[in-house]
Design a protein around this motif. Structure first.
Motif, mmCIF file in Angstrom:
data_model
loop_
_atom_site.group_PDB
_atom_site.id
_atom_site.type_symbol
_atom_site.label_atom_id
_atom_site.label_comp_id
_atom_site.label_asym_id
_atom_site.label_seq_id
_atom_site.Cartn_x
_atom_site.Cartn_y
_atom_site.Cartn_z
ATOM 1 N N MET A 1 -9.900 3.285 2.655
ATOM 2 C CA MET A 1 -10.098 2.584 1.388
ATOM 3 C C MET A 1 -8.784 2.093 0.784
ATOM 4 S SD MET A 1 -13.366 2.558 0.706
ATOM 5 C CE MET A 1 -13.460 2.294 -1.050
ATOM 6 N N ASP A 2 -7.719 2.123 1.547
ATOM 7 C CA ASP A 2 -6.393 1.789 1.008
ATOM 8 C C ASP A 2 -6.323 0.378 0.413
ATOM 9 O OD1 ASP A 2 -5.428 4.261 1.573
ATOM 10 O OD2 ASP A 2 -4.055 3.631 3.175
ATOM 11 N N THR A 3 -6.989 -0.569 1.050
ATOM 12 C CA THR A 3 -6.913 -1.944 0.530
ATOM 13 C C THR A 3 -7.633 -2.078 -0.813
ATOM 14 O OG1 THR A 3 -8.847 -2.525 1.871
ATOM 15 C CG2 THR A 3 -6.663 -3.022 2.786
ATOM 16 N N ASP A 4 -8.589 -1.207 -1.092
ATOM 17 C CA ASP A 4 -9.275 -1.225 -2.392
ATOM 18 C C ASP A 4 -8.500 -0.424 -3.440
ATOM 19 O OD1 ASP A 4 -11.573 -2.704 -1.564
ATOM 20 O OD2 ASP A 4 -12.306 -0.908 -0.557
ATOM 21 N N TYR A 5 -7.803 0.616 -2.988
ATOM 22 C CA TYR A 5 -7.144 1.533 -3.918
ATOM 23 C C TYR A 5 -5.713 1.143 -4.274
ATOM 24 C CZ TYR A 5 -10.900 4.978 -3.139
ATOM 25 O OH TYR A 5 -12.093 5.634 -3.083
ATOM 26 N N PHE A 6 -4.991 0.517 -3.334
ATOM 27 C CA PHE A 6 -3.540 0.396 -3.499
ATOM 28 C C PHE A 6 -2.998 -1.028 -3.347
ATOM 29 C CE2 PHE A 6 -4.448 4.713 -1.965
ATOM 30 C CZ PHE A 6 -4.045 5.409 -3.097
ATOM 31 N N LEU A 7 -3.842 -2.020 -3.600
ATOM 32 C CA LEU A 7 -3.387 -3.403 -3.690
ATOM 33 C C LEU A 7 -3.643 -3.905 -5.103
ATOM 34 C CD1 LEU A 7 -4.644 -4.945 -0.314
ATOM 35 C CD2 LEU A 7 -2.316 -4.227 -0.902
ATOM 36 N N ARG A 8 -2.707 -4.652 -5.632
ATOM 37 C CA ARG A 8 -2.809 -5.070 -7.028
ATOM 38 C C ARG A 8 -3.940 -6.051 -7.285
ATOM 39 N NH1 ARG A 8 3.306 -6.830 -7.510
ATOM 40 N NH2 ARG A 8 2.799 -7.320 -5.335
ATOM 41 N N ASN A 9 -4.348 -6.792 -6.273
ATOM 42 C CA ASN A 9 -5.430 -7.758 -6.464
ATOM 43 C C ASN A 9 -6.791 -7.175 -6.101
ATOM 44 O OD1 ASN A 9 -5.228 -7.584 -3.719
ATOM 45 N ND2 ASN A 9 -4.892 -9.771 -3.341
ATOM 46 N N ALA A 10 -6.865 -5.861 -5.920
ATOM 47 C CA ALA A 10 -8.133 -5.215 -5.578
ATOM 48 C C ALA A 10 -9.109 -5.323 -6.756
ATOM 49 C CB ALA A 10 -7.903 -3.755 -5.218
ATOM 50 N N ILE B 1 0.835 -1.203 0.000
ATOM 51 C CA ILE B 1 0.000 0.000 0.000
ATOM 52 C C ILE B 1 0.871 1.255 0.000
ATOM 53 C CG2 ILE B 1 -1.566 1.379 1.432
ATOM 54 C CD1 ILE B 1 -2.892 -1.286 2.262
ATOM 55 N N GLU B 2 1.879 1.271 0.850
ATOM 56 C CA GLU B 2 2.769 2.433 0.926
ATOM 57 C C GLU B 2 3.459 2.691 -0.410
ATOM 58 O OE1 GLU B 2 6.768 3.973 3.344
ATOM 59 O OE2 GLU B 2 5.768 2.107 3.930
ATOM 60 N N PHE B 3 3.867 1.619 -1.072
ATOM 61 C CA PHE B 3 4.550 1.775 -2.355
ATOM 62 C C PHE B 3 3.629 2.394 -3.395
ATOM 63 C CE2 PHE B 3 5.538 0.315 -6.626
ATOM 64 C CZ PHE B 3 6.868 0.691 -6.748
ATOM 65 N N PHE B 4 2.426 1.850 -3.557
ATOM 66 C CA PHE B 4 1.535 2.314 -4.615
ATOM 67 C C PHE B 4 0.768 3.582 -4.240
ATOM 68 C CE2 PHE B 4 2.018 -2.157 -5.980
ATOM 69 C CZ PHE B 4 2.431 -1.918 -7.286
ATOM 70 N N LYS B 5 0.756 3.919 -2.972
ATOM 71 C CA LYS B 5 0.079 5.150 -2.543
ATOM 72 C C LYS B 5 1.029 6.344 -2.512
ATOM 73 C CE LYS B 5 -2.906 6.957 1.148
ATOM 74 N NZ LYS B 5 -3.551 6.666 2.454
ATOM 75 N N LEU B 6 2.282 6.102 -2.137
ATOM 76 C CA LEU B 6 3.223 7.207 -1.943
ATOM 77 C C LEU B 6 4.439 7.138 -2.857
ATOM 78 C CD1 LEU B 6 3.191 7.237 1.975
ATOM 79 C CD2 LEU B 6 1.877 8.702 0.431
ATOM 80 N N PHE B 7 5.103 5.988 -2.871
ATOM 81 C CA PHE B 7 6.399 5.905 -3.543
ATOM 82 C C PHE B 7 6.278 6.021 -5.061
ATOM 83 C CE2 PHE B 7 10.116 3.952 -5.364
ATOM 84 C CZ PHE B 7 11.152 4.352 -4.540
ATOM 85 N N LYS B 8 5.518 5.131 -5.682
ATOM 86 C CA LYS B 8 5.416 5.170 -7.145
ATOM 87 C C LYS B 8 4.756 6.456 -7.649
ATOM 88 C CE LYS B 8 3.868 2.786 -11.269
ATOM 89 N NZ LYS B 8 2.921 1.823 -11.856
ATOM 90 N N PRO B 9 3.660 6.945 -7.036
ATOM 91 C CA PRO B 9 3.092 8.216 -7.497
ATOM 92 C C PRO B 9 4.085 9.373 -7.464
ATOM 93 C CG PRO B 9 1.498 7.090 -6.128
ATOM 94 C CD PRO B 9 2.784 6.291 -6.039
#
Length: 275
Positions: free
Chosen positions: A126-135, A59-67
């Motif tokens: 909503m992090d588990t819906d927004y920032f996990l690849r299998n969401a 979640i941290e990677f796709f919410k903060l790092f990659k953006p």
């Protein structure tokens, strides 16, 4: 893995900081986007090999790092096109041009207001819906939210990158408006000041101003600050990053000799009172 990813990001940011003229020409812009593309490739390879240690790390990677990485590219390309299409005319013409751009950006934020408020308020429910690849699919759809590779993207990572990138463009546009509105000042011979101390001291000053975010709400680049100091203090610094290594090599003296001296002199003045 976090250490390796942080190293890649740090090296990328240092490379972009080293030369802030990437939006001055198409060639320069291509150099910058190539650096970002290379960094993303390395990051993707690391993730493919090592994965994430926990759900929170993903979640941290796709919410903060990659953006944050993608926002660099978005900002560079956007600024390049803004400057390329900047009208030739009066200050009022330039003012209207950037005001129109800010309105366009704010319109984008309004269109995506639900997710923008989630981003601005750093919400997490909503992090588990927004920032996990299998969401799965989002209950509240939004436009253009997916990267091409499902193994290296999540439903909201690209949109968060746009929020971050567009905010930087909004600040850039405000800075351009401020420049357009600034009244030119007439200098008299008596107004001119020249730096007569060691030029390495200006390097300390430049880094101090940059790292503490004292100019343009912290949005002034290091090279902008250096050029401003060189122009206004009539001093030549050269390649500031190379000069900074000179500071790091100081052994016997304090590495921040000039700033330490300033601190001591100011403290001495305070101790003496206002006389």
């Amino acid at each position: 893995m976090k250490t390796e990813l942080s190293k890649i990001r740090s090296e990328l940011e240092d490379a972009l900081l080293y030369d802030d003229t990437f939006t001055s020409s198409a060639g320069k812009l291509n150099e910058a986007t190539a650096l970002i593309r290379e960094a993303l490739f390395k990051i993707k390879s690391n993730i493919s090999e090592d994965g994430f240690e926990s759900q929170n790390d993903e979640i941290e990677f796709f919410k903060l790092f990659k953006p944050a990485i993608l926002a660099l590219k978005i900002g560079l390309i956007y600024r390049y096109n803004l400057k390329l299409n900047e009208p030739v005319g009066t200050s009022e013409t330039i003012l209207k041009y950037y005001e129109s751009e800010i309105k366009s950006i704010q319109s984008f934020f309004r269109i995506n207001s639900f997710h923008y408020q989630y981003y601005k308020n750093n919400l997490t429910n909503m992090d588990t819906d927004y920032f996990l690849r299998n969401a799965g699919p989002l209950d509240l759809p939004t436009e253009d939210i997916n990267d091409l590779d499902p193994n290296f993207s999540t439903p909201m990572s690209l949109l968060f990158a746009k929020f971050k990138g567009y905010e930087s463009i909004q600040q850039f546009s405000l800075n351009q408006i401020a420049l357009a509105c600034a009244e030119p000042t007439k200098k008299t011979p008596g107004d001119s000041l020249k730096w007569t101390g060691d030029s390495i001291n200006v390097v300390e000053l430049a880094y101090g101003l940059y790292l503490t975010g004292q100019l343009n709400n912290g949005n002034a680049s290091l090279n902008q600050i250096v050029r401003w100091l060189e122009e206004n203090l009539q001093v030549k610094i050269g390649v500031v990053q190379r000069r900074f290594t000179e500071i790091g090599r100081r052994k016997r003296l304090s590495q921040t000799k000039y700033i330490d001296q300033m601190k001591e002199n100011i403290q001495e003045k305070i101790d003496q009172g206002n006389s």
